[in-house]
Design an enzyme around this catalytic site. Structure first.
Site, PDB file in Angstrom:
ATOM      1  N   SER A  58      -5.426  -5.243   7.455  1.00 38.81           N
ATOM      2  CA  SER A  58      -5.897  -5.468   6.129  1.00 38.81           C
ATOM      3  C   SER A  58      -6.792  -4.644   5.456  1.00 38.81           C
ATOM      4  CB  SER A  58      -6.520  -6.944   6.494  1.00 38.81           C
ATOM      5  OG  SER A  58      -7.659  -6.762   7.225  1.00 38.81           O
ATOM      6  N   ARG A  59      -6.597  -4.434   4.100  1.00 50.78           N
ATOM      7  CA  ARG A  59      -7.046  -3.287   3.393  1.00 50.78           C
ATOM      8  C   ARG A  59      -7.957  -3.944   2.286  1.00 50.78           C
ATOM      9  NH1 ARG A  59      -5.742   2.170   5.254  1.00 50.78           N
ATOM     10  NH2 ARG A  59      -4.736   1.707   6.891  1.00 50.78           N
TER      11      ARG A  59
ATOM     12  N   CYS B  27      -7.850   6.148  11.904  1.00 48.87           N
ATOM     13  CA  CYS B  27      -8.888   6.672  13.000  1.00 48.87           C
ATOM     14  C   CYS B  27     -10.157   7.153  12.544  1.00 48.87           C
ATOM     15  CB  CYS B  27      -7.997   7.671  13.381  1.00 48.87           C
ATOM     16  SG  CYS B  27      -6.382   7.383  14.521  1.00 48.87           S
ATOM     17  N   GLY B  28     -10.734   6.695  11.469  1.00 46.10           N
ATOM     18  CA  GLY B  28     -11.951   6.959  10.999  1.00 46.10           C
ATOM     19  C   GLY B  28     -12.190   7.732   9.799  1.00 46.10           C
TER      20      GLY B  28
ATOM     21  N   SER C  55      -3.930   7.953  10.594  1.00 45.62           N
ATOM     22  CA  SER C  55      -4.108   6.842  10.082  1.00 45.62           C
ATOM     23  C   SER C  55      -4.970   5.918  10.965  1.00 45.62           C
ATOM     24  CB  SER C  55      -2.844   5.972   9.681  1.00 45.62           C
ATOM     25  OG  SER C  55      -2.074   6.755   8.852  1.00 45.62           O
TER      26      SER C  55
ATOM     27  N   ASP D 237      -9.403  10.270   2.124  1.00 40.04           N
ATOM     28  CA  ASP D 237      -7.786   9.969   2.488  1.00 40.04           C
ATOM     29  C   ASP D 237      -7.014  11.379   2.271  1.00 40.04           C
ATOM     30  OD1 ASP D 237      -6.178   8.237   4.198  1.00 40.04           O
ATOM     31  OD2 ASP D 237      -4.813   8.311   2.404  1.00 40.04           O
TER      32      ASP D 237
ATOM     33  N   LYS E 138       0.422   8.151  -0.787  1.00 34.14           N
ATOM     34  CA  LYS E 138       1.256   9.262   0.294  1.00 34.14           C
ATOM     35  C   LYS E 138       2.517   9.753  -0.148  1.00 34.14           C
ATOM     36  CE  LYS E 138      -1.830   7.386   3.318  1.00 34.14           C
ATOM     37  NZ  LYS E 138      -2.765   8.111   4.062  1.00 34.14           N
TER      38      LYS E 138
ATOM     39  N   GLY F 284       1.029  -1.143   0.140  1.00 40.40           N
ATOM     40  CA  GLY F 284      -0.154   0.058  -0.003  1.00 40.40           C
ATOM     41  C   GLY F 284       0.831   1.190  -0.001  1.00 40.40           C
ATOM     42  N   GLY F 285       0.825   1.803   1.083  1.00 41.83           N
ATOM     43  CA  GLY F 285       1.236   3.178   1.364  1.00 41.83           C
ATOM     44  C   GLY F 285       2.725   3.268   0.765  1.00 41.83           C
TER      45      GLY F 285
HETATM   46  P1  GTP Z   1      -6.424   5.236   6.845  1.00 44.36           P
HETATM   47  O1  GTP Z   1      -6.686   4.641   5.546  1.00 44.36           O
HETATM   48  O2  GTP Z   1      -5.294   4.463   7.516  1.00 44.36           O
HETATM   49  O3  GTP Z   1      -5.668   6.819   6.778  1.00 44.36           O
HETATM   50  O4  GTP Z   1      -7.305   5.116   7.893  1.00 44.36           O
HETATM   51  P2  GTP Z   1      -8.834   6.208   8.144  1.00 44.36           P
HETATM   52  O5  GTP Z   1      -8.716   7.404   8.991  1.00 44.36           O
HETATM   53  O6  GTP Z   1      -9.717   6.197   7.214  1.00 44.36           O
HETATM   54  O7  GTP Z   1      -9.461   5.015   8.997  1.00 44.36           O
HETATM   55  P3  GTP Z   1     -10.984   4.050   8.954  1.00 44.36           P
HETATM   56  O8  GTP Z   1     -12.371   4.896   8.622  1.00 44.36           O
HETATM   57  O9  GTP Z   1     -10.633   3.103   8.106  1.00 44.36           O
HETATM   58  O10 GTP Z   1     -11.023   3.501  10.412  1.00 44.36           O
HETATM   59  C1  GTP Z   1     -10.104   2.776  11.242  1.00 44.36           C
HETATM   60  C2  GTP Z   1     -10.872   2.043  12.432  1.00 44.36           C
HETATM   61  O11 GTP Z   1     -11.352   2.903  13.323  1.00 44.36           O
HETATM   62  C3  GTP Z   1     -11.545   0.792  11.846  1.00 44.36           C
HETATM   63  O12 GTP Z   1     -11.475  -0.440  12.578  1.00 44.36           O
HETATM   64  C4  GTP Z   1     -12.884   1.480  12.273  1.00 44.36           C
HETATM   65  O13 GTP Z   1     -13.919   0.608  12.610  1.00 44.36           O
HETATM   66  C5  GTP Z   1     -12.577   2.352  13.237  1.00 44.36           C
HETATM   67  N1  GTP Z   1     -13.550   3.420  13.609  1.00 44.36           N
HETATM   68  C6  GTP Z   1     -13.895   4.484  12.552  1.00 44.36           C
HETATM   69  N2  GTP Z   1     -14.867   5.447  13.025  1.00 44.36           N
HETATM   70  C7  GTP Z   1     -14.990   5.054  14.413  1.00 44.36           C
HETATM   71  C8  GTP Z   1     -15.841   5.647  15.187  1.00 44.36           C
HETATM   72  O14 GTP Z   1     -16.667   6.571  15.248  1.00 44.36           O
HETATM   73  N3  GTP Z   1     -15.872   5.057  16.385  1.00 44.36           N
HETATM   74  C9  GTP Z   1     -15.010   3.924  16.761  1.00 44.36           C
HETATM   75  N4  GTP Z   1     -15.031   3.539  18.054  1.00 44.36           N
HETATM   76  N5  GTP Z   1     -14.319   3.334  15.888  1.00 44.36           N
HETATM   77  C10 GTP Z   1     -14.246   3.846  14.805  1.00 44.36           C
HETATM   78  C1  SPV Z   2      -2.528   5.403   5.989  1.00 44.57           C
HETATM   79  O1  SPV Z   2      -1.755   4.705   6.546  1.00 44.57           O
HETATM   80  O2  SPV Z   2      -2.853   6.611   6.313  1.00 44.57           O
HETATM   81  C2  SPV Z   2      -3.386   4.785   4.766  1.00 44.57           C
HETATM   82  C3  SPV Z   2      -2.980   3.513   4.435  1.00 44.57           C
HETATM   83  O3  SPV Z   2      -4.369   5.609   4.156  1.00 44.57           O
HETATM   84  S1  SPV Z   2      -1.465   3.403   3.528  1.00 44.57           S
HETATM   85  O4  SPV Z   2      -1.836   3.769   2.070  1.00 44.57           O
HETATM   86  O5  SPV Z   2      -0.992   2.101   3.527  1.00 44.57           O
HETATM   87  O6  SPV Z   2      -0.619   4.460   3.888  1.00 44.57           O
HETATM   88 MN    MN Z   3      -4.425   7.601   5.233  1.00 40.59          MN
END
Ligand code: GTP
Ligand code: SPV
Ligand code: MN
Length: 622
Positions: free
Chosen positions: A406-407, A290-291, A288, A315, A246, A238-239
């Site tokens: 996993s993605r 965090c939602g 990353s 993203d 990224k 990925g990244g």
């Molecule tokens: P990157 O792709 O890594 O940049 O991540 P992202 O910020 O898009 O995170 P993503 O929305 O995929 O959420 C990551 C994790 O946080 C997942 O396991 C979700 O289930 C969890 N999550 C997302 N939103 C919430 C929320 O509002 N509350 C809680 N408790 N968990 C959350």
């Molecule tokens: C992150 O880590 O913030 C992602 C996944 O969005 S990756 O593209 O692997 O960096």
């Molecule tokens: Mn990201």
């Protein structure tokens, strides 16, 4: 070795999933119909010369130029299946979906192996790894030399952003990974569209990716901002390797953004439609995993009937002041590389629909009927399956079936909430910016900055518990300013200065907020239900941006008054619970400000004074 473990009635399962990363498979004959496919499809002299130079250096058996057509994708997918890089999933259940396992030593971004190669170290700053460009070029060209013998070098032209957008940028990635080619085909506007956009210009990002033997000892992701160039070796994850994401869109992008007066940010972009049809666009930076993806695809709870979310991006945001004095954002990407675990019809119904077709799943579990499984999926776990490493897994197994990082790789066009504006070259005007981290304590659910500089301070001091998206440190709180710590391509102090200065070029600046969905009680349970319920917080934020709801002043900023956050229909969520999730404890905040100092001291030589004043003001208010 995973090669030994194909059982469980998964017949004829190719078990050499890691082979692509360790051997030089025969180049094979592609089942192409036209003999033009794979041939050079560009008359751009600079592109042709550079590809030629790199091919002479890496010495692949052949060079394959991608055109981005459907026929090409079909043929390359078939080749990937033949080589064992992909497994064709159950097409009845998951049409167009494929399965991939990465090398178990290669499952996330590696920040220790990521370098910003500016002339001097000072320019990269203390939060980035640095090596002099000359030295890094020499080292990585050494690794790349002859590394594609027996392999194919794919030429992947791609466009970041809608065609014709003043913010769009062209890149060319040379890679010996067919998985990268297929992923780039989903994540970017890949193929001839990029050469059309480029014309005869030589202004394109030069990206070279060599898998080598996927050895962490020889894993480097190196950025050369001055040359608009990237070299990534020794990874296939990925990244680290989808260089448009990224590497170009954030690290090189942020460097260019500072020079050219725009922002490249680790932000989702969404549109909120109110029952009256009014659309308000917001950008949000959460670190990353965090939602962001979940927030960008949110389904509002039943009570908030008539409110609707439209996704622009999940993203990355590129934002530039427009002639009308507002800040306009585009999503440079064309697909989502999203976290799989936890995705289900309750947490993210739109994503469940999106990833039921045309998706590549990486490092999830594989069931005997060639379906996929992960922790937190709908329904009970399978009685038995193969885990992400290819080992037999049952519900009694101690290890997780799917890797926590996993993605899915899915095209944005499959997102049922995709905003049509995503293809608008001018982008969408941003009314509010939301910062947020993963904090089990200290941080309230939501508060609003008093003004722009205060908002920059809130973003600059963001902290978050580390996640599986990067190797190492999971769970520890670290400073992750604007969610850009791993992605800022220059000195973080200069980056803060850029944020402060941009205010002068934006006549109608977005309002700034901070949220935390992850605060926990003494039993370690989340205090706030999150996901769709976050719409209640977002509604308050939108109403604040339009100056039509009230707020109370606290030491941190403005917070919703006791009745201005709509909790109707949240049966087990009492006003007392809201008080706990919003509580500001002075002792926690004194500790928090001390923790912020660690980053400020690191950056002190270039830290804008405004941020130090903001810290003093906060202390005085507490
Ligand atoms: P990157 O792709 O890594 O940049 O991540 P992202 O910020 O898009 O995170 P993503 O929305 O995929 O959420 C990551 C994790 O946080 C997942 O396991 C979700 O289930 C969890 N999550 C997302 N939103 C919430 C929320 O509002 N509350 C809680 N408790 N968990 C959350
Ligand atoms: C992150 O880590 O913030 C992602 C996944 O969005 S990756 O593209 O692997 O960096
Ligand atoms: Mn990201």
């Amino acid at each position: 070795m995973p090669g030994a473990q194909c059982q469980l009635g998964v017949k004829n399962l190719p078990c050499n999933l890691l082979m692509d990363t360790v051997t030089a498979p025969p180049t094979g004959q592609l089942t192409m119909t036209k003999d033009t496919i794979g041939k050079c499809n560009s008359s751009n002299k600079a592109a042709v010369a550079w590809v030629d130079e790199m091919a002479k250096h890496c010495k692949p058996d052949r060079v394959y130029w991608c055109d981005g057509s459907k026929a090409e994708r079909k043929a390359l997918t078939a080749e990937a299946v033949e080589k064992g890089v992909l497994i064709k999933l159950n097409q009845k259940k998951l049409p167009g979906c494929y399965y991939h396992r990465s090398n178990p030593n290669d499952v996330a971004r590696v920040e220790q192996a990521t370098f910003i190669c500016t002339e001097g170290q000072e320019e990269a700053g203390p939060t980035n790894n640095w090596m002099a460009p000359k030295e890094m070029y020499q080292k990585l060209r050494g690794y790349a030399a002859g590394s594609m013998r027996g392999r194919t070098m794919y030429v992947v032209p791609y466009l970041m952003g809608p065609p014709g957008s003043p913010l769009a940028k062209v890149g060319i990635e040379l890679t010996d990974s067919i998985y990268v080619v297929l992923s780039m085909g989903t994540m970017t506007r890949m193929g001839e569209v990029a050469f059309e956009e480029l014309g005869s210009s030589d202004d394109f990002n030069r990206g070279l990716h060599c898998m080598l033997d996927v050895n962490p000892e020889r894993r480097f992701i190196a950025h050369f901002p001055k040359d608009n160039a990237i070299i990534s070796v020794g990874s296939n994850y990925g990244g680290n390797v989808l260089l448009g994401k990224k590497c170009l869109a954030l690290r090189i992008g942020s460097y260019l953004g500072r020079q050219e007066g725009w922002f490249a940010e680790h932000m989702l972009v969404l549109g909120v439609e109110s029952p009256s049809g009014e659309k308000t666009y917001m950008a949000a930076a959460f670190p990353s995993a965090c939602g962001k993806t979940n927030f960008a695809m949110m389904m509002p709870p039943a009570h908030l009937k008539g409110w609707k979310i439209w996704t622009i991006g999940d993203d990355i945001a590129w934002m530039r002041p427009g002639p009308d004095g507002r800040l306009y954002a585009i999503n440079p990407e064309a697909g989502y590389f999203g976290v799989v675990p936890g995705t289900n019809s309750k947490s993210n119904p739109a994503a469940v629909e999106m990833i039921s077709r045309d998706t590549i799943f990486t490092n999830v579990a594989l069931t005997p009927d060639l379906d996929v499984w992960w922790e937190g999926k709908d329904g009970p776990p399978p009685k038995e399956c193969l885990d992400w490493k290819g080992n037999r897994w049952t519900p009694d197994s101690e290890e997780k079936a799917a890797h926590p990082n996993s993605r899915f790789t899915a095209p944005m066009t499959n997102n049922p909430l995709l905003a049509p504006e995503v293809n608008d070259p001018t982008g969408v005007p941003i009314r509010g910016i939301i910062f947020g981290g993963r904090r089990s304590n200290t941080m309230p659910l939501v508060y609003q900055a008093f003004n722009w500089v205060h908002g920059v301070y809130i973003g600059a001091t963001m902290g978050s518990e580390m996640t599986a998206a990067a190797v190492g440190g999971a769970g520890q709180v670290r400073r992750d300013p604007m969610a850009m710590l791993p992605f800022c391509g220059y000195h973080m102090g200069d980056y803060f200065r850029h944020w402060i200065n941009m205010h002068k070029t934006i006549k109608h600046p977005p309002r700034i907020f901070h949220v935390n969905w992850f605060r926990k009680n003494g039993q370690g349970e989340f205090l706030w239900p999150g996901f769709g319920e976050n719409m209640r917080v977002l509604k308050w934020i939108v109403d604040r941006c339009h100056a039509r709801t009230d707020a109370e002043e606290t030491a941190l900023g403005w917070v919703p008054g006791p009745t201005s956050l709509d909790l109707t229909g949240m049966n087990d969520f009492s006003p007392e619970r809201l008080e706990r999730v919003q509580a500001i404890y002075e002792d926690e905040w004194r500790r928090e400000i001390l923790m912020q100092d660690e980053l400020f001291m690191k950056l002190h030589a270039r830290l804008p004074k405004e941020l130090i004043f903001q810290r003093e003001l906060l202390l005085a208010r507490l």
